[in-house]
Write a protein that holds these residues in place. Structure first.
Motif, PDB file in Angstrom:
ATOM      1  N   THR A  42       0.823  -1.210   0.000  1.00  0.00           N
ATOM      2  CA  THR A  42       0.000   0.000   0.000  1.00  0.00           C
ATOM      3  C   THR A  42       0.856   1.258   0.000  1.00  0.00           C
ATOM      4  N   ASP A  43       2.145   1.095  -0.238  1.00  0.00           N
ATOM      5  CA  ASP A  43       3.089   2.202  -0.259  1.00  0.00           C
ATOM      6  C   ASP A  43       3.546   2.438  -1.694  1.00  0.00           C
ATOM      7  N   VAL A  48      -1.139  -3.372 -10.284  1.00  0.00           N
ATOM      8  CA  VAL A  48      -0.307  -2.340  -9.669  1.00  0.00           C
ATOM      9  C   VAL A  48      -0.895  -0.959  -9.927  1.00  0.00           C
ATOM     10  N   ARG A  49      -1.374  -0.732 -11.139  1.00  0.00           N
ATOM     11  CA  ARG A  49      -1.986   0.563 -11.452  1.00  0.00           C
ATOM     12  C   ARG A  49      -3.153   0.849 -10.520  1.00  0.00           C
ATOM     13  N   ASP A  50      -4.010  -0.129 -10.318  1.00  0.00           N
ATOM     14  CA  ASP A  50      -5.164   0.075  -9.455  1.00  0.00           C
ATOM     15  C   ASP A  50      -4.745   0.347  -8.017  1.00  0.00           C
ATOM     16  N   ALA A  51      -3.705  -0.336  -7.547  1.00  0.00           N
ATOM     17  CA  ALA A  51      -3.239  -0.123  -6.181  1.00  0.00           C
ATOM     18  C   ALA A  51      -2.552   1.220  -6.018  1.00  0.00           C
ATOM     19  N   THR A  61      -4.452   4.640  -4.899  1.00  0.00           N
ATOM     20  CA  THR A  61      -4.866   4.833  -3.502  1.00  0.00           C
ATOM     21  C   THR A  61      -3.721   4.597  -2.522  1.00  0.00           C
ATOM     22  N   ALA A  62      -2.501   4.441  -3.032  1.00  0.00           N
ATOM     23  CA  ALA A  62      -1.367   4.117  -2.170  1.00  0.00           C
ATOM     24  C   ALA A  62      -0.914   5.330  -1.368  1.00  0.00           C
ATOM     25  N   LEU A  84       5.488  10.471  -4.363  1.00  0.00           N
ATOM     26  CA  LEU A  84       5.763  10.162  -5.757  1.00  0.00           C
ATOM     27  C   LEU A  84       4.603  10.652  -6.619  1.00  0.00           C
ATOM     28  N   SER A  85       4.925  11.127  -7.787  1.00  0.00           N
ATOM     29  CA  SER A  85       3.909  11.616  -8.716  1.00  0.00           C
ATOM     30  C   SER A  85       3.848  10.692  -9.929  1.00  0.00           C
TER      31      SER A  85
END
Length: 297
Positions: free
Chosen positions: A166-167, A194-197, A200-201, A215-216
């Motif tokens: 979640t990071d 990974v994109r979906d996570a 909201t990370a 991170l952007s």
């Protein structure tokens, strides 16, 4: 030459480490990558690893996996590699890896030296950060070593059997792995998760007006040809490019949004961030690194 680019170049020449100066010369001035390798070797230890604050947030001379990752990234940026140097680094990683092939960012030895507040015991746990990123760089550099398949097996097992991190930092490391793993169909399928996570990370800054640390989308897709550019709408990419251009300071460099352990580390980080900002803005066509004719010769 774009004045903003020239100002950034002058900042790196004036304030940057030798490593960033040589990376700049290789990336923009046609200098051979050998100069980058020479600078990287200055951070090498007898055990084959890298230390001495190559990642500036901890001023520890001992070898650490995060510093190995930084050395590999410098080589990848310069599009050059010293295979013997990297094999020695992989020997070091093999020695410090857990039984499943994973490595941590750091070890408790950093506690004997100045370090940023966020470098604490969480960095001693082996995980996708930095294991996935390291393996991705080793694939990119074409390195063959027993550490690579062992660590790659750990990454795939973790992605297949455990909830995604979640990071945002760990997810970015995973994307580095997925970009370069030879298992392309498997990587493409994993990238959707990974994109979906990522959206909201924690520590992910989707809003370009958020000036805090994180991170952007440009951290994930730092170049115009990044395979991960398509994870974000083009309006999002362009808004973050606008923000990145605005963030250039009067001295020509870019700021950092966290607290390094001292002024030397702050200056080193600004050189690193400035080089990365220039490379991104040039790649996306926002800055020109060459003189543009204005009329007849």
């Amino acid at each position: 030459m774009d004045k903003r680019f020239a100002d950034g170049r002058d900042f790196i020449r004036r304030e940057g480490r030798l490593l960033e100066q040589r990376l700049f010369a290789t990336c923009f001035e046609g200098a051979p990558g050998a100069g980058v390798l020479d600078a990287v070797r200055g951070y090498r230890n007898d055990d084959g690893g890298f230390g001495h604050g190559l990642e500036p947030d901890k001023r520890c001379p001992a070898s650490l996996p995060i510093d190995v990752e930084c050395a590999l990234r410098a080589m990848a940026t310069a599009k050059t590699v010293d295979q013997a140097l990297v094999r020695d680094a992989c020997d070091y990683l093999t020695k410090v890896a857990a039984s499943d092939g994973a490595v941590p960012l750091a070890f408790p030895v950093i506690e004997d030296f100045p370090r940023a507040d966020h470098w604490t015991d969480w960095t001693y746990e082996p995980g996708l950060n930095p294991t996935a990123g390291i393996v991705g760089l080793l694939y990119e550099l074409g390195v063959e070593h027993p550490f690579v398949p062992a660590a790659a097996a750990y990454v795939w097992t973790t992605l297949d059997t455990v909830d995604l991190p979640t990071d945002a930092h760990a997810l970015s490391e995973v994307l580095g792995f997925l970009e370069h793993t030879p298992e392309r169909s498997r990587a493409i399928a994993a990238a959707d998760r990974v994109r979906d996570a990522l959206t909201t990370a924690s520590w992910f800054r989707l809003d370009p007006d958020d000036g805090g640390y994180g991170l952007s989308p440009l951290s994930v897709a730092p170049s115009a040809d990044s395979p991960w550019r398509g994870l974000f709408g083009e309006d999002v990419i362009q808004a973050h490019l606008d923000r990145l251009a605005r963030d250039q300071q009067d001295d020509g460099g870019w700021p950092v949004t966290w607290e390094p352990p001292g002024q030397a580390a702050l200056g080193e980080w600004r050189g690193i961030v400035t080089l990365g900002s220039l490379r991104t803005l040039v790649s996306y066509g926002r800055l020109s690194p060459v003189a543009v004719p204005t009329g007849p010769a």
